[in-house]
Design a protein around this motif. Structure first.
Motif, PDB file in Angstrom:
ATOM      1  N   GLN A   1       0.827  -1.201   0.000  1.00  0.00           N
ATOM      2  CA  GLN A   1       0.000   0.000   0.000  1.00  0.00           C
ATOM      3  C   GLN A   1       0.866   1.257   0.000  1.00  0.00           C
ATOM      4  OE1 GLN A   1      -2.558   0.392   3.423  1.00  0.00           O
ATOM      5  NE2 GLN A   1      -4.118   1.479   2.263  1.00  0.00           N
ATOM      6  N   GLN A   2       1.986   1.222   0.721  1.00  0.00           N
ATOM      7  CA  GLN A   2       2.886   2.374   0.755  1.00  0.00           C
ATOM      8  C   GLN A   2       3.519   2.612  -0.614  1.00  0.00           C
ATOM      9  OE1 GLN A   2       6.878   2.172   2.635  1.00  0.00           O
ATOM     10  NE2 GLN A   2       6.101   3.733   4.037  1.00  0.00           N
ATOM     11  N   GLU A   3       3.967   1.552  -1.277  1.00  0.00           N
ATOM     12  CA  GLU A   3       4.553   1.704  -2.604  1.00  0.00           C
ATOM     13  C   GLU A   3       3.535   2.269  -3.594  1.00  0.00           C
ATOM     14  OE1 GLU A   3       6.067  -2.078  -3.645  1.00  0.00           O
ATOM     15  OE2 GLU A   3       7.777  -1.988  -2.270  1.00  0.00           O
ATOM     16  N   TYR A   4       2.308   1.796  -3.500  1.00  0.00           N
ATOM     17  CA  TYR A   4       1.258   2.326  -4.378  1.00  0.00           C
ATOM     18  C   TYR A   4       1.023   3.808  -4.095  1.00  0.00           C
ATOM     19  CZ  TYR A   4      -3.310   2.925  -6.556  1.00  0.00           C
ATOM     20  OH  TYR A   4      -4.352   3.379  -7.316  1.00  0.00           O
TER      21      TYR A   4
ATOM     22  N   ILE B   1       3.224   5.966  -2.931  1.00  0.00           N
ATOM     23  CA  ILE B   1       4.363   6.747  -3.413  1.00  0.00           C
ATOM     24  C   ILE B   1       4.316   6.889  -4.931  1.00  0.00           C
ATOM     25  CG2 ILE B   1       6.879   6.726  -3.633  1.00  0.00           C
ATOM     26  CD1 ILE B   1       7.011   5.537  -0.847  1.00  0.00           C
ATOM     27  N   ILE B   2       3.914   5.830  -5.636  1.00  0.00           N
ATOM     28  CA  ILE B   2       3.754   5.934  -7.087  1.00  0.00           C
ATOM     29  C   ILE B   2       2.699   6.975  -7.436  1.00  0.00           C
ATOM     30  CG2 ILE B   2       2.995   4.683  -9.146  1.00  0.00           C
ATOM     31  CD1 ILE B   2       4.235   2.176  -7.957  1.00  0.00           C
ATOM     32  N   SER B   3       1.618   6.976  -6.678  1.00  0.00           N
ATOM     33  CA  SER B   3       0.573   7.972  -6.901  1.00  0.00           C
ATOM     34  C   SER B   3       1.091   9.384  -6.647  1.00  0.00           C
ATOM     35  CB  SER B   3      -0.624   7.671  -5.996  1.00  0.00           C
ATOM     36  OG  SER B   3      -1.626   8.653  -6.130  1.00  0.00           O
ATOM     37  N   GLU B   4       1.927   9.550  -5.619  1.00  0.00           N
ATOM     38  CA  GLU B   4       2.498  10.863  -5.324  1.00  0.00           C
ATOM     39  C   GLU B   4       3.379  11.344  -6.479  1.00  0.00           C
ATOM     40  OE1 GLU B   4       2.198  12.990  -2.808  1.00  0.00           O
ATOM     41  OE2 GLU B   4       0.781  11.811  -1.626  1.00  0.00           O
ATOM     42  N   TYR B   5       4.170  10.436  -7.045  1.00  0.00           N
ATOM     43  CA  TYR B   5       5.054  10.840  -8.139  1.00  0.00           C
ATOM     44  C   TYR B   5       4.258  11.190  -9.396  1.00  0.00           C
ATOM     45  CZ  TYR B   5       9.000  10.890 -11.349  1.00  0.00           C
ATOM     46  OH  TYR B   5       9.928  11.274 -12.277  1.00  0.00           O
ATOM     47  N   ASN B   6       3.185  10.471  -9.653  1.00  0.00           N
ATOM     48  CA  ASN B   6       2.337  10.802 -10.802  1.00  0.00           C
ATOM     49  C   ASN B   6       1.707  12.181 -10.637  1.00  0.00           C
ATOM     50  OD1 ASN B   6       2.820   8.435 -12.222  1.00  0.00           O
ATOM     51  ND2 ASN B   6       1.146   7.335 -11.213  1.00  0.00           N
TER      52      ASN B   6
ATOM     53  N   TYR C   1      13.665  19.380 -11.242  1.00  0.00           N
ATOM     54  CA  TYR C   1      13.550  18.005 -11.719  1.00  0.00           C
ATOM     55  C   TYR C   1      13.724  17.061 -10.534  1.00  0.00           C
ATOM     56  CZ  TYR C   1      14.368  20.475 -16.085  1.00  0.00           C
ATOM     57  OH  TYR C   1      14.280  21.368 -17.132  1.00  0.00           O
ATOM     58  N   VAL C   2      12.802  16.118 -10.403  1.00  0.00           N
ATOM     59  CA  VAL C   2      12.793  15.199  -9.268  1.00  0.00           C
ATOM     60  C   VAL C   2      12.495  13.797  -9.785  1.00  0.00           C
ATOM     61  CG1 VAL C   2      11.759  14.652  -7.036  1.00  0.00           C
ATOM     62  CG2 VAL C   2      11.967  17.036  -7.747  1.00  0.00           C
ATOM     63  N   ILE C   3      13.190  12.807  -9.217  1.00  0.00           N
ATOM     64  CA  ILE C   3      12.959  11.416  -9.593  1.00  0.00           C
ATOM     65  C   ILE C   3      13.236  10.532  -8.379  1.00  0.00           C
ATOM     66  CG2 ILE C   3      15.319  11.125 -10.436  1.00  0.00           C
ATOM     67  CD1 ILE C   3      14.216   9.180 -12.530  1.00  0.00           C
ATOM     68  N   PRO C   4      12.413   9.502  -8.139  1.00  0.00           N
ATOM     69  CA  PRO C   4      12.683   8.591  -7.013  1.00  0.00           C
ATOM     70  C   PRO C   4      13.935   7.762  -7.254  1.00  0.00           C
ATOM     71  CG  PRO C   4      10.381   8.452  -7.715  1.00  0.00           C
ATOM     72  CD  PRO C   4      11.107   9.231  -8.760  1.00  0.00           C
TER      73      PRO C   4
ATOM     74  N   ALA D   1      16.315   4.541  -7.548  1.00  0.00           N
ATOM     75  CA  ALA D   1      16.090   3.199  -8.088  1.00  0.00           C
ATOM     76  C   ALA D   1      16.252   2.128  -7.023  1.00  0.00           C
ATOM     77  CB  ALA D   1      17.057   2.936  -9.243  1.00  0.00           C
ATOM     78  N   GLN D   2      16.878   2.462  -5.907  1.00  0.00           N
ATOM     79  CA  GLN D   2      17.142   1.487  -4.855  1.00  0.00           C
ATOM     80  C   GLN D   2      16.225   1.643  -3.651  1.00  0.00           C
ATOM     81  OE1 GLN D   2      21.286   1.989  -3.899  1.00  0.00           O
ATOM     82  NE2 GLN D   2      21.994   1.476  -5.972  1.00  0.00           N
ATOM     83  N   ASN D   3      15.688   2.835  -3.453  1.00  0.00           N
ATOM     84  CA  ASN D   3      14.875   3.098  -2.269  1.00  0.00           C
ATOM     85  C   ASN D   3      13.783   4.088  -2.646  1.00  0.00           C
ATOM     86  OD1 ASN D   3      13.797   3.519   0.250  1.00  0.00           O
ATOM     87  ND2 ASN D   3      15.609   4.512   1.115  1.00  0.00           N
ATOM     88  N   CYS D   4      12.527   3.643  -2.586  1.00  0.00           N
ATOM     89  CA  CYS D   4      11.424   4.516  -2.990  1.00  0.00           C
ATOM     90  C   CYS D   4      11.186   5.639  -1.994  1.00  0.00           C
ATOM     91  CB  CYS D   4      10.149   3.698  -3.171  1.00  0.00           C
ATOM     92  SG  CYS D   4       9.544   2.900  -1.664  1.00  0.00           S
ATOM     93  N   LEU D   5      11.791   5.558  -0.806  1.00  0.00           N
ATOM     94  CA  LEU D   5      11.633   6.607   0.200  1.00  0.00           C
ATOM     95  C   LEU D   5      12.668   7.717   0.045  1.00  0.00           C
ATOM     96  CD1 LEU D   5      10.917   4.427   3.370  1.00  0.00           C
ATOM     97  CD2 LEU D   5       9.275   5.513   1.832  1.00  0.00           C
ATOM     98  N   LEU D   6      13.503   7.634  -0.982  1.00  0.00           N
ATOM     99  CA  LEU D   6      14.524   8.649  -1.247  1.00  0.00           C
ATOM    100  C   LEU D   6      14.354   9.152  -2.675  1.00  0.00           C
ATOM    101  CD1 LEU D   6      17.132  10.174  -0.403  1.00  0.00           C
ATOM    102  CD2 LEU D   6      18.419   8.225  -1.305  1.00  0.00           C
ATOM    103  N   TRP D   7      14.188  10.474  -2.816  1.00  0.00           N
ATOM    104  CA  TRP D   7      14.027  11.090  -4.130  1.00  0.00           C
ATOM    105  C   TRP D   7      15.166  12.075  -4.366  1.00  0.00           C
ATOM    106  CZ3 TRP D   7       8.198  12.417  -5.323  1.00  0.00           C
ATOM    107  CH2 TRP D   7       7.427  11.264  -5.140  1.00  0.00           C
ATOM    108  N   PHE D   8      15.698  12.076  -5.604  1.00  0.00           N
ATOM    109  CA  PHE D   8      16.751  13.005  -5.989  1.00  0.00           C
ATOM    110  C   PHE D   8      16.139  14.181  -6.747  1.00  0.00           C
ATOM    111  CE2 PHE D   8      18.845   8.743  -6.170  1.00  0.00           C
ATOM    112  CZ  PHE D   8      19.627   8.901  -5.041  1.00  0.00           C
ATOM    113  N   GLY D   9      16.704  15.367  -6.519  1.00  0.00           N
ATOM    114  CA  GLY D   9      16.183  16.553  -7.182  1.00  0.00           C
ATOM    115  C   GLY D   9      17.278  17.548  -7.520  1.00  0.00           C
ATOM    116  N   VAL D  10      17.027  18.347  -8.562  1.00  0.00           N
ATOM    117  CA  VAL D  10      17.925  19.427  -8.971  1.00  0.00           C
ATOM    118  C   VAL D  10      17.073  20.649  -9.282  1.00  0.00           C
ATOM    119  CG1 VAL D  10      19.647  20.223 -10.624  1.00  0.00           C
ATOM    120  CG2 VAL D  10      19.622  17.837  -9.926  1.00  0.00           C
ATOM    121  N   LEU D  11      17.483  21.796  -8.756  1.00  0.00           N
ATOM    122  CA  LEU D  11      16.758  23.050  -8.965  1.00  0.00           C
ATOM    123  C   LEU D  11      17.631  24.014  -9.751  1.00  0.00           C
ATOM    124  CD1 LEU D  11      14.460  25.095  -8.449  1.00  0.00           C
ATOM    125  CD2 LEU D  11      15.573  25.631  -6.265  1.00  0.00           C
TER     126      LEU D  11
END
Length: 289
Positions: free
Chosen positions: A79-82, A84-89, A100-103, A105-115
């Protein structure tokens, strides 16, 4: 006629008899003109004794409880993964410019971003950051935003490089607050600077009292961010946002294919067949070839 027969035993018998005309007791007793249409019998359960109820309760109490914590944990993770996918959409649909932000690939609880800051005091800055989502998401606390370089900003701690989100999210509310709002808050902080409850007291005082000195410190961190844009990635995560210097041999063919004009681009595109002669409004006036 409907006849109900009750007995003292826990049995109820219902019989239905049909007869045209008058009916009497004698007819009911012996006449063959009556025809039995059907019957059903329902056996009522006997009243349980007090001893049997006590013994049943004791068995239920002594019965070992079946633990389903493993199933609940697996379901909550799914349910948590679902979620988080909804949040990214939802974040993708916002299309915030310059960020620019992207989750991971190894941990869905960590997102990388550049401003990329395009105007204002921080214009030209290229600031990397990470969004750290709590393990209990979407319940629990607000996600954290930590930058990967030192930034002279009233809302960013000079020691931990973490941005203060308390003014925008005093309490994280499930189904009300979303990660795209956090990203929007981060972007907005570099265009509209707030000094209320600052984490960097020096930056706050200079912004309010000595704007020239504040801008000089900002220029230093902007220049440092530009010099660090091509640094090697600190992680082997495939989704980490990295940049390379322009290579003529590799990038020129791609650049030319983008700007190359197609041969038939100036010609009007045909969306179907036409049976009308050019310059005429008469249907089927165009000769078939």
């Amino acid at each position: 006629m409907l006849v109900l027969i009750y007995t003292y035993q826990p049995i109820l018998v219902l019989s239905v008899y049909l007869k045209s005309g008058e009916m009497s007791d004698a007819d009911i007793d012996g006449s063959e003109s009556f025809r039995r249409q059907g019957s059903f019998r329902k056996v009522l359960p006997s009243v349980p004794s007090a001893d049997s109820q006590l013994s049943m309760s004791a068995k239920m109490i002594d019965r070992p409880a079946i633990s389903n914590r493993g199933q609940q944990k697996a379901y909550s993770q799914y349910q948590q993964e679902y979620s988080i996918i909804s949040e990214y959409n939802m974040l993708r649909k916002q299309e915030f410019p310059g960020i620019y932000v992207i989750p991971s690939a190894q941990n869905c609880l960590l997102w990388f971003g550049v401003l990329f800051v395009r105007q204002g005091v921080y214009q030209g800055g290229i600031f990397r950051f990470c969004i750290q989502i709590p393990e209990g998401f979407p319940d629990g606390e607000c996600p954290r935003v930590v930058f990967q370089s030192k930034i002279f900003h009233p809302m960013i701690s000079p020691n931990s490089w973490e941005m203060d989100l308390r003014s925008g999210f005093q309490e994280w509310r499930k189904n009300v607050n979303h990660i795209w709002q956090v990203v929007h808050y981060v972007r907005r902080a570099f265009y509209k600077i707030e000094t209320k409850s600052p984490l960097n007291q020096e930056a706050s005082e200079l912004y309010n009292k000595n704007e020239d000195a504040f801008c000089e410190n900002v220029k230093l961190c902007v220049k440092a961010s530009q010099e660090q844009v091509y640094d090697l990635a600190p992680t082997d995560d495939l989704h980490y946002i990295s940049f390379e210097r322009y290579d003529d041999e590799r990038h020129n063919p791609v650049r030319e294919s983008i700007f190359k004009v197609k041969d038939n681009e100036d010609e009007p595109s045909s969306l179907g067949l036409s049976w009308v002669q050019p310059g005429s409004l008469q249907p089927f006036s165009k000769p078939t070839s």
